[in-house]
Motif scaffolding. Structure first.
Motif, short mmCIF file in Angstrom:
data_model
loop_
_atom_site.label_atom_id
_atom_site.label_comp_id
_atom_site.label_asym_id
_atom_site.label_seq_id
_atom_site.Cartn_x
_atom_site.Cartn_y
_atom_site.Cartn_z
N ARG A 314 0.85 -1.19 0.00
CA ARG A 314 0.00 0.00 0.00
C ARG A 314 0.88 1.24 0.00
NH1 ARG A 314 -1.47 -3.73 3.73
NH2 ARG A 314 -0.95 -2.50 5.58
N LEU A 315 1.01 1.84 -1.17
CA LEU A 315 1.91 2.97 -1.36
C LEU A 315 1.18 4.28 -1.16
CD1 LEU A 315 4.66 4.16 -2.28
CD2 LEU A 315 3.75 4.11 -4.61
N CYS A 316 1.67 5.07 -0.23
CA CYS A 316 1.09 6.38 0.04
C CYS A 316 2.05 7.46 -0.42
CB CYS A 316 0.80 6.53 1.53
SG CYS A 316 0.20 8.16 1.99
N VAL A 317 1.55 8.37 -1.21
CA VAL A 317 2.37 9.47 -1.71
C VAL A 317 1.88 10.76 -1.06
CG1 VAL A 317 3.11 10.73 -3.75
CG2 VAL A 317 2.62 8.28 -3.90
N LEU A 318 2.77 11.43 -0.38
CA LEU A 318 2.32 12.55 0.43
C LEU A 318 3.24 13.74 0.25
CD1 LEU A 318 -0.06 12.66 2.32
CD2 LEU A 318 1.53 12.43 4.22
N LEU A 335 -2.29 1.60 7.64
CA LEU A 335 -2.81 1.65 6.28
C LEU A 335 -1.70 1.67 5.23
CD1 LEU A 335 -5.60 4.33 6.82
CD2 LEU A 335 -5.70 1.84 7.11
N ILE A 336 -0.48 1.93 5.67
CA ILE A 336 0.59 2.21 4.73
C ILE A 336 1.71 1.19 4.89
CG2 ILE A 336 2.37 3.90 4.12
CD1 ILE A 336 0.47 6.08 5.15
N THR A 337 2.19 0.69 3.77
CA THR A 337 3.38 -0.17 3.82
C THR A 337 4.58 0.53 3.17
OG1 THR A 337 2.97 -1.24 1.69
CG2 THR A 337 1.95 -2.23 3.63
N ASP A 338 4.30 1.43 2.24
CA ASP A 338 5.36 2.16 1.55
C ASP A 338 4.96 3.63 1.46
OD1 ASP A 338 5.19 -0.71 0.41
OD2 ASP A 338 7.23 -0.07 -0.10
#
Lengths: 358, 358
Positions: A314-318, A335-338
């Motif tokens: 689960r890639l989150c871009v922030l 919620l985030i793995t990457d």
DNA sequence: TCCTTTTGTGCACATATGTGCAAATGAATT
DNA sequence: AATTCATTTGCACATATGTGCACAAAAGGA
């Protein structure tokens, strides 16, 4: 000693087929080089790329070897990069990564990519940098045969524009949550985002033609029993990777969801009541990363956090300042793995304590 | 719009530790940039690499951001490449690869890498190109925790010199066959080859301190029961990858094995008698790729072909004209899973029928 | 402390590379 | 066959990049 071009030339769209050409000043091509290759131009591009990037030849000498002009070689190489024939990756893994990254990874138990940003950069520039960086990270995560869930929003939009081509087979891009709303008719841009992902990975695209929020929870229940919707939900079940950003209630530049007419004033107020700090794919969560007990979520169309957590990667871009509380919540909720984020936010994440919810 | 440097600068050895420096004309560093990273120079290199290769910034602007001169950025990037921090790979897989490659792969059922070579190239240049190319291919095959068997010879020598750094963990380089002989004392170069592999992959090196050939088969049997030898043989059992070239009896430039005093005239004659076309790690084979019934093999120290075939991945690097028959034999014997060879040889391989043995 | 050695830096110059532009090519159409 | 249109090419020039050199800063030794 050669250098190595990078820029994506602002050339024409160029989707057309490759066609053989013959120069007058040069003996006819086609007899030159290895016979029996694919389209001549792509063949030359591969050859040029090998000679340039692997053998460190200068463009000049490659031009001689291919019997074309040096500028043609420059363009061939440029094309080779744009089309993903050449792949450049940066190995920041293990002990080589800066301490900031290592500390974050240790603290939260996830993979972290920090995008270097100068302090004096404007928000828009930071977003662009993060998006570009994330596009490269994404390339290492997407592989053939994978189903990739994709959200929408301004960050995802920027990401989609920064994608670099990486052809794959049997990859499937699926929309995570609906995007229609009562105000804007088109919201074509959600579909455009999807299309760009599809083009970059030569993947089939599965859209999710429902509104972002239903007015009535009961309508959603009904729709969720529809065959067409069930099919998309079924595809989502098979996701190997989900890509999303976070919406944040407190963001200086409010996220797409909090503008655009998706939410009424009353709804916004209700969110604050429940201690909501942000959302993933229009599913809201509180400071502890839970989406339960929030009324509007029963009318939302994104995957429940429980469903989301089932996705292996689960890639989150922030990008940017105001999303820190949302990020803390998302991290608390697992919620985030990457995670890809800009340096400034990374620093604050490391130092600031998780905000007490509400 | 930036370019991208490639050359390995011929700078000093430079193994020393990184040390912070302060320029007089510039405000002291150390307060700049992200705090808490590793050694400043490596930190800057990573940052520069990310900005240059991922963000397409120009060296000039990176220099500004790092508060150093542009030339320093150039050197940082150069270092980033040398140390394997930046990784450039060419995706020639699938339908993008030229037909020549596809036909070869289909015909022999192996992975093929054809190195583009201009027809007018000297043999030595071809060897160098093949070696450079093979080094990159090797980088994609070697991974942490793997045991890699390495042969020796002029091709392996060239390959070892062309290796690019790719740090790994718990990788083990093991010598495939003995290298001592009655004529030359040192043959230090076999060990040098091994060392270079070890350095490139930050791997431990396991040498095999036996002659290339024993005079008496019985001596080999005895040695093979020795603990020290058994240990090396045991390590070889665990190989995940073997890297070798082929020796060829017919080669214009005779392979190392056929010079260097490894073989007596009588032995060479005997090889011809038995229809030997080449060798792998000093184990000889005939046109059908069999090593059986060849007397000298009972005195050789390389792995039997049966043992070799048990290695999951077997990379053969081949350069130059005269090794075609040997290659046909090796392919017939199923000794190769991955092949790197120059374009000229590749073409001949595709066209020429397997030479009738003997 | 002083001196020697090593290493990193910026400068300046020689190369190498990207790109606007006009001409040339090949395909499609009349 | 003539014409149009979309690409592609090479040229020339503006930038971008690599590297020898001299110097400054640290490290190590006496």
């Amino acid at each position: 000693m050669p250098n190595m071009p990078l820029n994506t030339a602002p050339t024409s769209p160029g989707t057309g087929a490759f066609v053989q050409h013959v120069t007058s000043s040069t003996p006819p091509r086609g007899t030159r080089g290895t016979p029996g290759h694919g389209q001549p131009r792509e063949r030359d591009a591969l050859r040029a790329a090998q000679l340039y990037y692997l053998q460190d030849l200068t463009m000049e000498s490659i031009a001689k070897e291919l019997a074309v002009s040096r500028s043609t070689v420059s363009r061939l190489l440029s094309m080779a990069r744009r089309t993903g024939l050449v792949n450049i990756e940066i190995n920041a893994g293990g002990d080589r990564s800066p301490m900031l990254v290592r500390e974050l990874e240790h603290k939260f138990g996830i993979k972290v990519h920090v995008v270097p940003t100068d302090g004096a950069l404007a928000d828009a520039e930071i977003l662009e940098r993060v998006a570009t960086h994330a596009a490269h990270v994404l390339n290492t995560l997407v592989s053939s045969g994978m189903t990739v869930g994709v959200a929408w929003g301004s960050t995802m939009q920027a990401l989609s524009l920064a994608l670099t081509r990486k052809p794959t087979h049997d990859t499937l891009i699926v929309q995570l949550n609906g995007a229609a709303n009562p105000q804007t008719t088109g919201l074509t841009y959600a579909s455009e985002i999807l299309q760009r992902f599809g083009a970059a990975y030569t993947a089939r695209v599965e859209q999710f033609p429902v509104p972002a929020f239903f007015d009535q929870a009961s309508t959603r229940e009904a729709m969720w029993r529809e065959g067409s919707v069930r099919r998309v939900l079924g595809v989502q079940q098979g996701m190997g990777l989900a890509v999303f950003s976070l919406g944040a209630t407190e963001a200086a530049v409010p996220s797409q969801v909090y503008r655009g007419g998706y939410l009424s004033a009353a709804e916004s107020a209700a969110l604050h009541e429940h201690g909501v700090v942000g959302d993933v794919a229009t599913v809201f969560f509180d400071g502890s990363g839970s989406d339960e007990g929030i009324e509007i979520n029963s009318r939302a169309t994104g995957p429940t956090l429980r469903a989301l957590r089932k996705v292996p990667r689960r890639l989150c871009v922030l990008s940017g300042a105001g999303k820190l509380r949302a990020l803390h919540g998302a991290l608390a909720g697992g919620l985030i793995t990457d995670l890809v984020l800009d340096e400034g936010t990374a620093l604050r994440l490391l130092n600031a304590p998780p905000s007490s919810s509400h």
